[in-house]
Each structure stands twice: as C-alpha cells, then as structure tokens.
Motif scaffolding. Structure first.
Motif, short mmCIF file in Angstrom:
data_model
loop_
_atom_site.label_atom_id
_atom_site.label_comp_id
_atom_site.label_asym_id
_atom_site.label_seq_id
_atom_site.Cartn_x
_atom_site.Cartn_y
_atom_site.Cartn_z
N THR B 360 0.86 -1.23 0.26
CA THR B 360 0.07 0.00 0.03
C THR B 360 0.67 1.23 0.05
O THR B 360 0.26 2.35 -0.46
CB THR B 360 -0.81 -0.18 1.30
N GLU B 361 2.07 1.12 0.35
CA GLU B 361 2.96 2.37 0.39
C GLU B 361 3.86 2.51 -0.66
O GLU B 361 4.79 3.19 -0.60
CB GLU B 361 3.77 2.39 1.90
N ALA B 362 3.75 1.51 -1.55
CA ALA B 362 4.64 1.34 -2.81
C ALA B 362 4.37 2.73 -3.47
O ALA B 362 3.09 3.26 -3.46
CB ALA B 362 4.04 0.36 -3.84
N ARG B 363 5.26 3.54 -4.14
CA ARG B 363 5.25 4.84 -4.54
C ARG B 363 4.76 4.68 -6.23
O ARG B 363 5.59 3.77 -6.78
CB ARG B 363 6.58 5.68 -4.37
N THR B 364 4.07 5.42 -6.62
CA THR B 364 3.32 5.25 -8.00
C THR B 364 3.33 6.61 -8.82
O THR B 364 3.80 7.58 -8.04
CB THR B 364 2.03 4.53 -8.15
N GLY B 365 2.91 6.48 -9.82
CA GLY B 365 2.93 7.83 -10.54
C GLY B 365 4.47 8.02 -11.22
O GLY B 365 5.17 7.44 -10.95
N LYS B 366 4.36 9.21 -12.24
CA LYS B 366 5.48 9.37 -12.96
C LYS B 366 6.64 9.56 -12.27
O LYS B 366 7.73 9.17 -12.27
CB LYS B 366 5.23 10.53 -13.95
N ASP B 408 9.85 -0.04 -2.41
CA ASP B 408 11.10 -0.01 -1.88
C ASP B 408 11.17 -0.69 -0.23
O ASP B 408 12.14 -0.48 0.31
CB ASP B 408 11.82 1.36 -1.79
N ASP B 409 9.89 -1.46 -0.12
CA ASP B 409 9.92 -1.99 1.40
C ASP B 409 9.70 -3.46 1.01
O ASP B 409 9.18 -3.77 0.05
CB ASP B 409 8.90 -1.50 2.05
N ASP B 410 10.05 -4.25 1.94
CA ASP B 410 9.79 -5.67 2.01
C ASP B 410 8.20 -5.77 1.75
O ASP B 410 7.46 -4.95 2.71
CB ASP B 410 10.21 -6.49 2.92
N THR B 411 7.43 -6.94 1.28
CA THR B 411 6.17 -6.95 1.34
C THR B 411 5.75 -8.65 1.50
O THR B 411 6.47 -9.49 0.69
CB THR B 411 5.48 -6.57 -0.09
N ALA B 412 5.05 -8.75 2.50
CA ALA B 412 4.55 -10.22 2.41
C ALA B 412 2.93 -10.32 2.28
O ALA B 412 2.14 -9.45 2.40
CB ALA B 412 4.87 -10.71 3.84
N LEU B 413 2.78 -11.41 1.73
CA LEU B 413 1.39 -11.74 0.98
C LEU B 413 0.82 -12.82 1.58
O LEU B 413 1.61 -14.02 1.22
CB LEU B 413 1.06 -11.52 -0.21
#
Lengths: 267, 429
Positions: B360-366, B408-413
């Motif tokens: 959810t904190e992944a950075r998106t957009g140009k 840029d962060d680890d992610t567990a699903l």
C-alpha cells in the motif's frame, strides 16, 4: 545468436563466386586484408570477419574459457561458415589463424575445401628438436608490451571502438582503432596464440594447401615455414620476397599473385 | 627566424651586448648538430626496417657504433624479443595501414645487456607518386615515465582486485542473508483440509534482511493458526526480533489459540525483552485461527490485529471488503496492550488476504510521489474476488513487479481461501 553481428562478418565481392574467407591473426582485425580484397572481389565471394575479442566483434560474446584454446577460435570460424552457409570455401588465415583454419577444416570438412596459410607457425616456443623462435620468457615480455600499450584503448573509448551502430562514423576516425582491443581479451588471445602447439594437427590436413612464408619474418622464420610445408601432405610452399610478418601489407602484389594463382589452380 | 643584432630589443631596455652573445650562440647550432645530439633518438630505415640513418643520441643509448648499425641492423634488432613480437603484430601493420603511428611503448636493448624503456613514433615518407620510401622514427627516453606508468598499472590492478574481492564478499553475504531470510519464513505452507493457501514474499534489497513475516500451522485436531506481520526496522536486529516473534506466537497459540490472548502474550514477551535496554523493538501483526466445518465446507475465522492494516476478504460473488480491526495497538510498545478482534466466515469461493504495508505504500505515478494506497488495493482485490488464492497471489505478485523501483519495502502476502465447489459457479452474479 546473430553470428554476423557477433563476428562483424562482411561478405563482399562476387556473390556467385567461390567463397574465400580471410581470417586475421593476433594483433589487429579484418582491416589487415584491405590490400588483398581488391585482388579477389571480382571473381570470388570474399568473407571477412573479426574473432571475438578483436576488432569490432561483439565484446559481450567473449568468454575466457572458450578462447583459451585455438579450438574456441576455430568454432568461431565454423559458426561463421554455417551462418553464411559457406561450402567448400577457401580459408586464408594469417599467422595463428592459419592453424585455426586447420582445426576448422578438421571439424567441418564440407565447409572448408582449401587452405592458404600466410606466415603460419604451429608452435612459437622452442622444443626438443624444434625451433619456433621464442622462449616462454619472450612471451611474458610480449604480454608486458601489450600491457604498456593500450593503443587508444580506454573504458571510455571502448564502446566507440567496438562499433556503435548509431554512430559508425565515430569509429572510423580513431587512430590505431584496427588494433585497439580490450587489454584483457588481447592478453587471452596472446597467450592462446603463443602458447599453442598445433604441430600434430598439420598431419590431419586433407585439402589442397598453400603455405606462404617471408624471407625475413621474426615471428615465423623460414625453418618454421619448411616444417609446416613438410608436415602437410601435398602442400605447396611459396617464399615471398618480403620482410616482416605481414606480407599482405608489406608485399601485397606478390602475396596477391601467389593467392590468386593458387585459387585459379583449384579444380 | 632568429632575430639579428640589427633589430631593436623588444623591451628596448635590455643589455644589447648580452642579447647579441645569446643569439650568436643559437646561430652556431647547426641542423646537423641538432640532429645528432637532439634530446631524442632519430632513426631512418628502409621500408624493410634496415637502418639507413641514426643519430648519436640513439647510438649512445644503445651503446652501438654507427658502423655496426647502419646497413647492418634492422629496427626490430634494437628491440627486446617481446618488443619484436609487439612490433610485428601491432606496430608494423598499423604503420602500413595508417602511414604513421605514435607513442608506442617499447624497450630497446643496450649493448651492456640493459633495457631502456622508450616511446616510439614513426611516419612513412612517401615519394612523389605516393609510394612509400622510408620510415622516420623518433625515440624518446621513457625511463621515468614508464616507472610512473607501472605504478599506475599496479594501482589499477590492485583496485580491480579489491573490487573483485568486494563483489565476491557481497555475493557471499547476500547468499547468507537469503538463507537466513528463508529461515524466517515457512518453507512450505501445511495443507489445510478444505482450504487452499498461497503466499509471496518480496525482498526489497538483497543486502538487507527484511522484517516481514508470516506462518500457518496446525493448533489442534480441528483448528489452524496463521499470522502475518511487520517488524519495525530492518537488518540483523529486525531478523532476531522476527525469529523471537515466530516462536513466541507458535508457542502461545498452542497454549491458548484465542487471537487476542496470543497477541497479548507476544506483547509481554517483546516488551519484557526489549523495553529496558534502550532499544525498544515492536511490530504490527495479525494473528488468527481457522476452523473448517467439514459438513458445510465453510471456515470460521477469528482474528485479532495489533496495529496492522486490516485484512481483506474477497467474496465468491465478486465483492471485496476490509475486515476492520480499529484501535489495536502496536505489539511490544506498552507493558499491556489492547488488541481488537474480528470474526468472519469464509464460504466456498471466499478468500482472506493478509498483506504488509509494502504494497500500500509503494510509490506510484511518473515522479513516484503518490502512494498506491488502501483504496487502490481494495479495488484491485475486488477485481480478483472469486478466483483461487493462488491466482490472487499471482495477480498481486504481478502488481508488485509493476511498481518497479517504486516498491522499496519488503512485502509479505498471504491468501487463505475455500475453493469454489465448481468453476462454473464462480461469480454467479
């Protein structure tokens, strides 16, 4: 893999003529044949290429393992012949390339139908009862010379020298670019060349062969030329009145004459 | 040209007598004298290398008499054997092709057995119709320069060696970290009766141990427990905390599988272990139990959250929603903490999705300034509602890849679902 790009293959001359492959030796690249090509293009299909690690061959295809033996360079030759579907080609090899041609003809007999060996040497280092002209220390000295002469090579210039598809004109202007090579790759080729011993392979040659030697050649002295001639059954030996190791540059007329006469006599 | 004594001094103030003497000395410097005793070696050879002319400077360096050299020796005879080889394979062909070559480092042999490093430049002199006549060569003393270059070469080699070693060390370290990271995650998830599970762990940097964790394990004959969470921080310290959390939650669940109780136990352990040493460590976590009903095929879910983003439930009918657990505190901060429980029932075709905030904190957009956010995740999940847990995780893995360097962060699903009884009944609406 695109062999044409990997080995910077250039096919020129008569498309219906017999294929003549011109293979450069250790040092520079296919530009070494610039005075030979005009004598051949009218009648023959002339195939020029650079070995991986030399000239404008694709440096990313270089592998120290593969090119640590002449077999690796011979595979380059066979793969070029296959990629351009050359059959019964005449392989003209300068210096160490003459031996590469012997190895390639051995593995792909249907591809190579005749050999021209320009200033060949099957072994550069002296051995019992054999004089190649050099000692192991001499070869170390050569490696040191390579190291102190980057010949226009630097990391910044490398992409330009290695052929830049977008701006080919850049490379043309470079001084010494014909002999500019990544020093690490040049070192591998030098070791492979000067530490090779292909004397036993000469006996395996079964195709018409012309041996060209020079009267004064530090690298391949006349007794080595005589050795090669005697070891290859039925070979012809022509001694060119030329000094140095590159008769195709220093005595192009005589060299071309010898090559075209040999080609005319084939079949 | 040199000035003559008749011309006035440029400054008009100099001592004319001194100037006259200096210029007279210059005029005595004949071209021949300059050639012979120039501060560099001069050499002219025939095209085959035979020495035709050589100056005294070079003869002096070589320790040779003129008679021994001229007409009797070739240029290559002056070189060491390695230099000869280099000359024949590089120097001579280039000179022939270019007409000139400059600044080549070679060594000349001296009569006393010594070797002298030199820099050699050559040019071909051509006749009226362009035919090569002879080769002119200048030879510079390069003793000091070569010593300096050798220093540079040595330095370069040492730097390359150090770089190779550092890369090898880094690769070894990354391998070790990967093994350690794997040890903090279950190698495989256990089979759950009547359920399907899938998980994915994204490592943001191979150089750093991540702090996300998850696990699924049996509690007793009919229940299974699961957890997923995120340790504050990264690196070896975070990994140590992760390890402690895993084993604490597993043990706590066996003792009392009630979700709030398991998180409370973890809270006590973390607080006791880390609060008084000036390096507090805490985490967010969701802990829960699954109780499949073999008759109905439904699974009762009880879970509790300590400060962790709410779980998502993807329904067979194509809807999705958060399972709110508002107000739960971070685990390990306070000596006793309140955790919020929630329950739901998974029917065939439903999937429970747990995730960490890397997604959810992944950075998106140009310009990578916007965050992906909860709403986008909910919408993405709704688009996959009704598909199998494995398909949900595959879609989310693809989403993570699409973030590129915005992630840029680890992610567990972790997805836990009840398979739909028949593919035809998916999305019945």
């Amino acid at each position: 893999m695109d062999i044409g790009r990997r080995n910077n293959v250039n096919v020129i001359g008569n498309p219906r003529g017999r294929a003549v492959v011109l293979a450069h030796g250790f040092g520079c690249d296919q530009n070494m044949w610039r005075l030979t090509v005009p004598a051949l293009v009218e009648e023959y299909k002339v195939v020029l290429f650079d070995y991986v690690g030399s000239g404008r061959a694709d440096p990313s295809a270089f592998s120290e393992d593969r090119y640590a033996s002449l077999d690796g360079y011979a595979r380059d030759v066979v793969e070029v012949c296959e990629a351009f579907d050359l059959r019964d080609a005449v392989f003209v090899g300068h210096s160490v390339s003459a031996m590469t041609g012997v190895l390639a003809a051995g593995t792909a007999a249907e591809r190579i139908g005749a050999l021209v060996m320009v200033a060949p040497s099957p072994r550069y280092i002296d051995d019992d009862g054999y004089r190649g002209g050099f000692s192991a220390e001499d070869i170390d000295e050569l490696l040191a010379s390579l190291e102190s002469n980057y010949l226009g090579w630097s990391a910044a210039m490398a992409p330009v020298i290695m052929g830049n598809a977008e701006r080919p004109e850049l490379g043309e202007e470079l001084t010494n670019s014909f002999c500019a090579t990544d020093p690490d790759m040049a070192r591998v080729f030098a070791r492979t060349t000067f530490l090779s011993d292909s004397r036993d392979d000469l006996k395996t040659v079964r195709v018409p062969t012309l041996v060209l030697e020079c009267t004064q050649d530090v690298i391949a002295p006349r007794e080595v030329g005589a050795f090669v001639h005697q070891a290859i059954p039925g070979s012809a030996l022509v001694t060119l009145d030329a000094t140095g190791h590159c008769p195709h540059l220093s005595a192009p007329e005589a060299t071309n004459q010898a090559i075209t006469a040999f080609l005319a006599g084939l079949r | 040209m040199c000035r003559t004594g008749q011309q006035p001094d440029p400054q008009g103030t100099g001592d004319e007598e001194t100037a006259h003497a200096a210029f007279a000395a210059l005029l005595e410097d004949s071209v021949e004298e300059l050639y012979e005793n120039a501060p560099c070696g001069y050499l002219s050879t025939l095209m085959d290398g035979t020495i035709a002319k050589i100056n005294a400077t070079l003869l002096g360096w070589l320790g040779l008499e003129r008679e021994a050299a001229v007409g009797r020796m070739r240029f290559t005879d002056l070189l060491t054997v390695g230099g000869k080889l280099y000359h024949e394979t590089h120097f001579a062909p280039l000179l022939r092709m270019q007409g000139e070559i400059g600044g080549i480092a070679l060594e000349i042999k001296q009569a006393d057995g010594g070797r002298m490093p030199v820099l050699v430049s050559s040019a071909v002199k051509q006749g009226g119709s362009g035919e090569p006549l002879l080769i002119r060569t200048t030879v510079f003393d390069a003793r000091d320069r070569r010593a300096y270059e050798e220093e540079l070469l040595r330095g370069r080699k040492a730097a390359e060696e150090a770089r190779r070693r550092a890369e090898a060390d880094r690769a070894r370290l990354q391998d070790a970290l990967a093994v350690l990271q794997q040890s903090l995650l279950p190698a495989t998830l256990p089979p759950l009766p009547g359920m399907e599970t899938a998980a994915h762990y994204h490592t943001a940097s191979p150089d750093r141990l991540g702090g996300d964790f998850y696990d699924v394990f049996p509690v007793d004959g009919k229940r299974f427990a699961f957890f997923l969470g995120d340790v504050c921080g990264k690196g070896p310290q975070a990994a140590a905390v992760t390890s402690l959390i895993r084993y604490t939650l597993r043990a706590a669940a066996l003792h009392d599988p009630d979700p709030v109780s398991a998180l409370s136990t973890l809270n006590k352990v973390l607080h006791e272990r880390y609060s008084d040493n000036g390096d507090p460590r805490y985490c967010t976590a969701v802990f829960g139990t699954l109780e499949p009903d073999p008759v109905t095929g439904e699974v009762a879910v009880r879970l509790a959250s300590g400060g962790h983003p709410p779980a998502l439930v993807l329904r067979a009918d194509g809807t999705a929603g958060f399972l709110p657990t508002p107000g739960g505190l971070l685990v390990g901060v306070l000596p006793s903490a309140r955790f919020v429980g929630a329950t739901t029932v998974l029917a065939p075709g439903d999937t429970l999705l747990l995730y960490t905030d890397g997604i959810t904190e992944a950075r998106t957009g140009k310009d990578r300034t916007a965050l992906f956010g909860d709403e986008a995740l909910l919408a993405f999940a709704a688009g996959r509602a009704g598909v199998s847990p494995r398909a949900v995780i595959e879609a989310l893995t693809g989403l993570l890849h699409s973030f590129g360097d915005g992630l840029d962060d680890d992610t567990a699903l972790l997805a836990l679902g009840v398979p739909a009884p028949d593919p035809q009944t998916k999305n019945p609406r």
